[in-house]
Write a protein that holds these residues in place. Sequence first.
Motif, PDB file in Angstrom:
ATOM      1  N   ASP A 188      34.205 -49.167  55.585  1.00 34.04           N
ATOM      2  CA  ASP A 188      35.509 -48.647  56.000  1.00 34.04           C
ATOM      3  C   ASP A 188      35.393 -47.655  57.144  1.00 34.04           C
ATOM      4  O   ASP A 188      36.168 -47.703  58.111  1.00 34.04           O
ATOM      5  N   GLU A 240      34.208 -49.479  60.391  1.00 36.52           N
ATOM      6  CA  GLU A 240      35.275 -50.298  60.966  1.00 36.52           C
ATOM      7  C   GLU A 240      36.184 -49.478  61.875  1.00 36.52           C
ATOM      8  O   GLU A 240      36.457 -49.863  63.014  1.00 36.52           O
ATOM      9  N   LYS A 241      36.646 -48.360  61.376  1.00 31.76           N
ATOM     10  CA  LYS A 241      37.575 -47.526  62.159  1.00 31.76           C
ATOM     11  C   LYS A 241      36.890 -46.963  63.413  1.00 31.76           C
ATOM     12  O   LYS A 241      37.449 -46.995  64.512  1.00 31.76           O
ATOM     13  N   ALA A 263      36.162 -49.669  66.022  1.00 34.67           N
ATOM     14  CA  ALA A 263      37.383 -50.069  66.721  1.00 34.67           C
ATOM     15  C   ALA A 263      37.778 -49.033  67.770  1.00 34.67           C
ATOM     16  O   ALA A 263      38.172 -49.384  68.881  1.00 34.67           O
ATOM     17  N   ASP A 264      37.644 -47.766  67.420  1.00 29.31           N
ATOM     18  CA  ASP A 264      38.065 -46.695  68.336  1.00 29.31           C
ATOM     19  C   ASP A 264      37.121 -46.515  69.516  1.00 29.31           C
ATOM     20  O   ASP A 264      37.548 -46.348  70.649  1.00 29.31           O
ATOM     21  N   GLN A 301      31.343 -39.479  58.378  1.00 28.04           N
ATOM     22  CA  GLN A 301      32.737 -39.880  58.113  1.00 28.04           C
ATOM     23  C   GLN A 301      32.871 -40.460  56.705  1.00 28.04           C
ATOM     24  O   GLN A 301      33.827 -40.195  55.982  1.00 28.04           O
ATOM     25  N   LYS A 326      44.112 -54.847  54.006  1.00 25.12           N
ATOM     26  CA  LYS A 326      43.645 -53.489  54.288  1.00 25.12           C
ATOM     27  C   LYS A 326      44.635 -52.775  55.200  1.00 25.12           C
ATOM     28  O   LYS A 326      45.216 -53.395  56.085  1.00 25.12           O
ATOM     29  N   ASN A 330      46.291 -51.142  58.192  1.00 26.99           N
ATOM     30  CA  ASN A 330      46.008 -51.339  59.624  1.00 26.99           C
ATOM     31  C   ASN A 330      45.006 -52.449  59.894  1.00 26.99           C
ATOM     32  O   ASN A 330      44.325 -52.447  60.930  1.00 26.99           O
ATOM     33  N   ASN A 374      43.080 -53.156  63.422  1.00 21.58           N
ATOM     34  CA  ASN A 374      41.636 -52.887  63.431  1.00 21.58           C
ATOM     35  C   ASN A 374      40.838 -54.137  63.773  1.00 21.58           C
ATOM     36  O   ASN A 374      39.919 -54.094  64.594  1.00 21.58           O
ATOM     37  N   ASP A 425      47.065 -49.060  70.772  1.00 19.06           N
ATOM     38  CA  ASP A 425      47.538 -47.718  70.410  1.00 19.06           C
ATOM     39  C   ASP A 425      48.174 -47.025  71.620  1.00 19.06           C
ATOM     40  O   ASP A 425      49.281 -46.483  71.533  1.00 19.06           O
TER      41      ASP A 425
END
Lengths: 207, 207
Positions: free
Chosen positions: B9, B12-13, B16-17, B31, B99, B101, B105, B171
């Motif tokens: 998790d 993944e975030k 992506a960012d 994190q 999941k 978003n 994502n 975004d």
Amino acid sequence: MTTKNKILDAAEKLFADKGFNGTSLREITSQAEVNLAAVNYHFGSKKELIKAVMSRYMNELSPRLESALITICNEEKQPTLVEVFSAFVEPLLALNQFKENGTSNFLQLLGRGYTDSQGFLRWFLTTRYPVVIDSFITAVHKAYPELSTEEMFWRLHFTMGTIVFTMSSSDALMDIAKNDFNKNIDIAGVIKQVIPYVAAGVGAPIR
Amino acid sequence: MTTKNKILDAAEKLFADKGFNGTSLREITSQAEVNLAAVNYHFGSKKELIKAVMSRYMNELSPRLESALITICNEEKQPTLVEVFSAFVEPLLALNQFKENGTSNFLQLLGRGYTDSQGFLRWFLTTRYPVVIDSFITAVHKAYPELSTEEMFWRLHFTMGTIVFTMSSSDALMDIAKNDFNKNIDIAGVIKQVIPYVAAGVGAPIR
DNA sequence: GTCTATAACTAGATAGAC
DNA sequence: GTCTATCTAGTTATAGAC
């Protein structure tokens, strides 16, 4: 051939191939056959080197591109969208006279700038070269006046994505085209392929 | 909530960012509030972690997408290109139930996979999920039989670029839409905007 | 201006205690 | 399975001799 230019040339190729994050100063200086410390002496930092690489191209491209777009904006007749997008062809291909593989390198760098580097390069380019963007929007509006500002906003971003993505993977695409279709296509060929696509996309009927 | 899932998790975030290259294992594990060594214990390497993050989504997406595309291929009537591209909507949006978003994502990760990582992820996805690609090509061919394999190859890559770029900057785009047009658009809204664009692009007249 | 040497830091990966 | 401690190798950047 000054040290500064040797660095710019090596950095440009490596950045285009492997991205800004993916390229180290060690790779750049050894490729350029200069000392590692030379980058920081001549440019101050890696970030400033990236700006310098992009500026060298933008300063070559933007006068030609502005003038081509402003010509379209000032003509009496309504242009087609294909004509508007075709205004990019000559200025982009002129980069090949400025430097070997200039068109391809520049467009790949542009693609990297939008995905690497958390948008700092996007900010740098849009604030530093606003006339190009404004005259482009005016030209598209002239070609398709029914398109609202909001629809245009979306479609121009879609177009940017098409171009930028295509160019950052253009080497792979040209390889595949050679293997699968036995066609030796160059960067000019890719540009000619993409114009009808983006023109049709921007010109799609409004829902 | 196992350690393995906490890592997935968080990774993944962050991927992506900031991209795969731009994210360190230290950021991921802090994190996720797990130990640094846990990534290598559970996944073996960073590369394998990247594959695991993508596979979790692909295994959820690909059965729905395959079935939607195969349905179109088996229908008697000729589909429109808008219908073909609309087949992606429900499977993609279903990732939001899988999941939070999830759609956004996943599409951002896909974008990263095409620009970061020198194409290893592209290779991984195309060799591991070939049915999705084949049935998609068949559906497009049914909607626009005059399009040669070569033209289709180019136009589908342009489409991939449009989607992937749009989603990796979605975004920022949604923020701008809110500020400039006072529209609260979500990821489903962006997808609905992009479909007429890519359908028109793929359906552009052949030169 | 150019070089060597090195500082100061971050990366991914692993050995071994618990 | 999880931890600490550490290794090896990489990074950008700089001080100081020439």
